[in-house]
Enzyme design. Sequence first.
Site, mmCIF file in Angstrom:
data_model
loop_
_atom_site.group_PDB
_atom_site.id
_atom_site.type_symbol
_atom_site.label_atom_id
_atom_site.label_comp_id
_atom_site.label_asym_id
_atom_site.label_seq_id
_atom_site.Cartn_x
_atom_site.Cartn_y
_atom_site.Cartn_z
ATOM 1 C CD GLU A 198 38.249 41.615 40.103
ATOM 2 O OE1 GLU A 198 37.050 41.804 39.835
ATOM 3 O OE2 GLU A 198 38.643 41.324 41.247
ATOM 4 C CG ASN A 229 38.453 42.251 45.805
ATOM 5 O OD1 ASN A 229 38.357 42.522 44.611
ATOM 6 N ND2 ASN A 229 39.603 41.884 46.362
ATOM 7 C CG ASP A 251 38.838 38.758 44.103
ATOM 8 O OD1 ASP A 251 38.305 39.849 43.851
ATOM 9 O OD2 ASP A 251 39.970 38.461 43.683
#
Length: 292
Positions: A16, A149, A199
């Site tokens: 991430e 997100n 996301d």
Amino acid sequence: MIDAQCALHMRSILGEGPVWHPGQSRLYWLDLRRPAIYRFDPGSGANEQIQAELGDYVGGLVFRADGSMVVNNRNGIHAVDIASGKLTALADPEPDKPENWFNDAKCDRLGRLWAGTGDSNETVASGNLYVFEHDHSWRVVDRNIICSNGPAFSPDGRSAYFSDSYAQEVVRYEIDPVTGEIGERRPFLKITEHEVYPDGLTVDAEGGVWVAEWDAWRVARYTPDGTFDREIRLPVPRPTSMAFGGDDLRTLYITTASIGLSEAQLREAPLSGSLFECHPGVAGLPEPAYVG
């Protein structure tokens, strides 16, 4: 359609938070569930882990103007001492919500840090979206979120985009560039495909909004009015976030996840968790530093 290539073969659990550091010509990125900060050198392919006392989880990373780092985790936002790796707490808006953790973080064009919380079990809408000012005070922008997100910001700084992942929505908030006031939540994009979730986000220099679409095997670009424009196909199902990098900011780096995939799924997509790159035909923007 654009195909992405594997830049770093690595089985991260939940890759991430990529952010390009132009002064170092390096990509920083995270593994949230095997908590680590990595620094990737595209020239050599080396991937170095940065020393930091992250505990059992890290949610997001931004840089300050002096080049130091701020991360978020279960307990708010923290400054990282580069020499020792120790964390110093800056703000914790949810001491009464031990089941929540922070996920994702970016700075708007005014240098304020945006970061959202969510339920660590991803079942209860207990999360909030926050903006942290230069003095580390905060305001709540939105509420009742299961998994936060994004966020990302338009080139002129007047629009903020945010993924309310379990609602399958990307939403927009208008920002007054003079006062910094933030408008109400407005719809930008609704994903209707079953069990596909928005996301991480980034915005390019033309205002296009790039969305990592979890379980869709792709990253998609949408124009500022929400119209689908193009896609990047991946050999893995779970892209998580993107960042433009390279000296000309024309390389798009994409983090991915292996979490939750069965052995059969991992055999089908053995590069899950790896870092990918492509050249999507448009340049990105430098990410603003946190003024706090």
